[in-house]
Design an enzyme around this catalytic site. Structure first.
Site, short mmCIF file in Angstrom:
data_model
loop_
_atom_site.label_atom_id
_atom_site.label_comp_id
_atom_site.label_asym_id
_atom_site.label_seq_id
_atom_site.Cartn_x
_atom_site.Cartn_y
_atom_site.Cartn_z
N GLU A 102 -14.78 17.67 1.12
CA GLU A 102 -15.56 16.92 0.15
C GLU A 102 -16.52 17.86 -0.58
O GLU A 102 -17.59 18.17 -0.05
CB GLU A 102 -16.38 15.84 0.86
N GLY A 122 -19.96 10.96 -5.30
CA GLY A 122 -20.76 9.96 -6.00
C GLY A 122 -21.10 10.33 -7.44
O GLY A 122 -21.93 9.68 -8.07
N SER A 145 -15.49 11.17 -5.32
CA SER A 145 -15.16 10.42 -6.54
C SER A 145 -13.68 10.08 -6.66
O SER A 145 -13.13 10.04 -7.76
CB SER A 145 -15.64 11.17 -7.79
N HIS A 158 -20.86 14.72 7.51
CA HIS A 158 -20.87 14.36 6.08
C HIS A 158 -21.99 15.14 5.39
O HIS A 158 -23.06 15.34 5.97
CB HIS A 158 -21.06 12.86 5.92
N LYS A 163 -21.18 4.15 3.82
CA LYS A 163 -22.54 4.70 3.79
C LYS A 163 -23.55 3.61 4.17
O LYS A 163 -23.25 2.77 4.99
CB LYS A 163 -22.85 5.33 2.43
N GLU A 221 -24.08 14.34 3.29
CA GLU A 221 -25.36 13.64 3.20
C GLU A 221 -26.14 13.78 4.50
O GLU A 221 -27.37 13.77 4.51
CB GLU A 221 -25.13 12.16 2.82
N ASN A 252 -15.77 5.14 3.46
CA ASN A 252 -17.10 5.41 4.00
C ASN A 252 -18.09 4.53 3.25
O ASN A 252 -18.40 4.79 2.09
CB ASN A 252 -17.43 6.90 3.79
C1 PEP Z 1 -18.12 10.20 0.46
O1 PEP Z 1 -19.33 10.05 0.49
O2 PEP Z 1 -17.51 10.46 1.51
C2 PEP Z 1 -17.48 10.06 -0.82
C3 PEP Z 1 -16.30 10.62 -1.00
O3 PEP Z 1 -18.15 9.37 -1.79
P1 PEP Z 1 -17.61 8.97 -3.28
O4 PEP Z 1 -16.16 8.55 -3.11
O5 PEP Z 1 -18.48 7.85 -3.69
O6 PEP Z 1 -17.72 10.19 -4.11
#
Ligand code: PEP
Length: 250
Positions: free
Chosen positions: A167, A173, A212, A97, A12, A99, A10
């Protein structure tokens, strides 16, 4: 048999036209490795979708989007439909997601409509769910996640048109991840829930972990029963890191 793992990146709101070089490196690396064990997807921003789909055509890297509108077309300024995503070569759409749930106030009901729009176009809906840190601390992680799944999953969902990405919001992040035991417990509960929703087909739905994931922890996380791949944010932006995660799934 466990579902074939999916490693999805992803991107973003990252990437410019020059980022096609990074995609090209990824395509080359994926081609050079044994692809029989896993599937690879990159979800760039809308501005790169067509260029990436053209570049990846014929390769073992699929291209997807990060969101869609529930409708096919119409007066929705600034939005993009599943039909448009399919038109330029997208195969999958991330919906719900955290976000988007947070930044845009998206409800699970809206996420369900978006997932349905993707599925109706013959695309795969990657439905994201996950609890906040406060919810986990309050012992509500599973009740939050199971409620999101129930309310975000359209009728007509199958193992072929649906992926669930767990998630935890507090892991995205941040460099922090749940313990392996916590990931295993959540994914076991998700598996049971998917069988409850879809019957036996629920055993074949891919359950991704996201938050992460990086080369240093991917092997351990991807080895967990009922973790069928990863949704990777930051570490998907550099081909080298993403390839290391992909090889951990192979
Ligand atoms: C995500 O935003 O889907 C995600 C898993 O981000 P990160 O791997 O940067 O934590």
């Amino acid at each position: 048999m466990a579902p074939r793992p999916l490693i999805a990146g992803n991107w973003k709101m990252n990437g410019l036209l020059a980022s096609e070089q990074e995609l090209q490196k990824l395509i080359g690396g994926v081609a050079a490795s044994d692809g029989s064990q896993r599937e690879v997807l990159v979800c760039p921003p809308f501005t790169l979708l067509q260029a990436f789909a053209k570049r990846a055509a014929g390769s073992a890297v699929g291209i997807g989007a990060q969101d869609c509108h529930p409708n096919l077309s119409g007066a929705h300024t600034g939005d993009i439909s599943a039909q448009m995503i399919k038109d330029v070569g997208g195969t999958s759409i991330i919906v719900g997601h955290s976000e988007r749930r947070t930044d845009h106030g998206e409800s699970s009901d809206l996420v369900k409509q978006k997932a349905k729009a993707a599925q109706d176009e013959g695309l795969t809906a990657i439905i994201c769910v996950g609890e906040t840190e406060a919810e986990r601390d309050a012992g509500q992680a599973w009740s939050v996640v199971s409620d999101q799944v129930s309310k975000s999953l359209p009728s007509g969902s199958t193992a072929s048109n649906t992926v669930i990405a767990y998630e935890p919001v507090w892991a995205i992040g941040t460099g922090r991840t749940p313990t392996i035991d916590d990931i295993a417990a959540m994914h076991d509960d998700l598996r049971t829930a998917m069988v409850g929703h879809l019957g036996d087909d629920g055993n074949s739905v891919r359950l991704l972990y996201g938050g992460s994931m990086k080369p240093g922890n991917a092997t351990e996380i991807l080895a967990v029963t009922n973790v069928n791949g990863g949704l990777v944010g930051g570490a998907s932006l550099k081909a080298e890191d993403f390839l290391a995660i992909i090889s951990a799934a192979s």
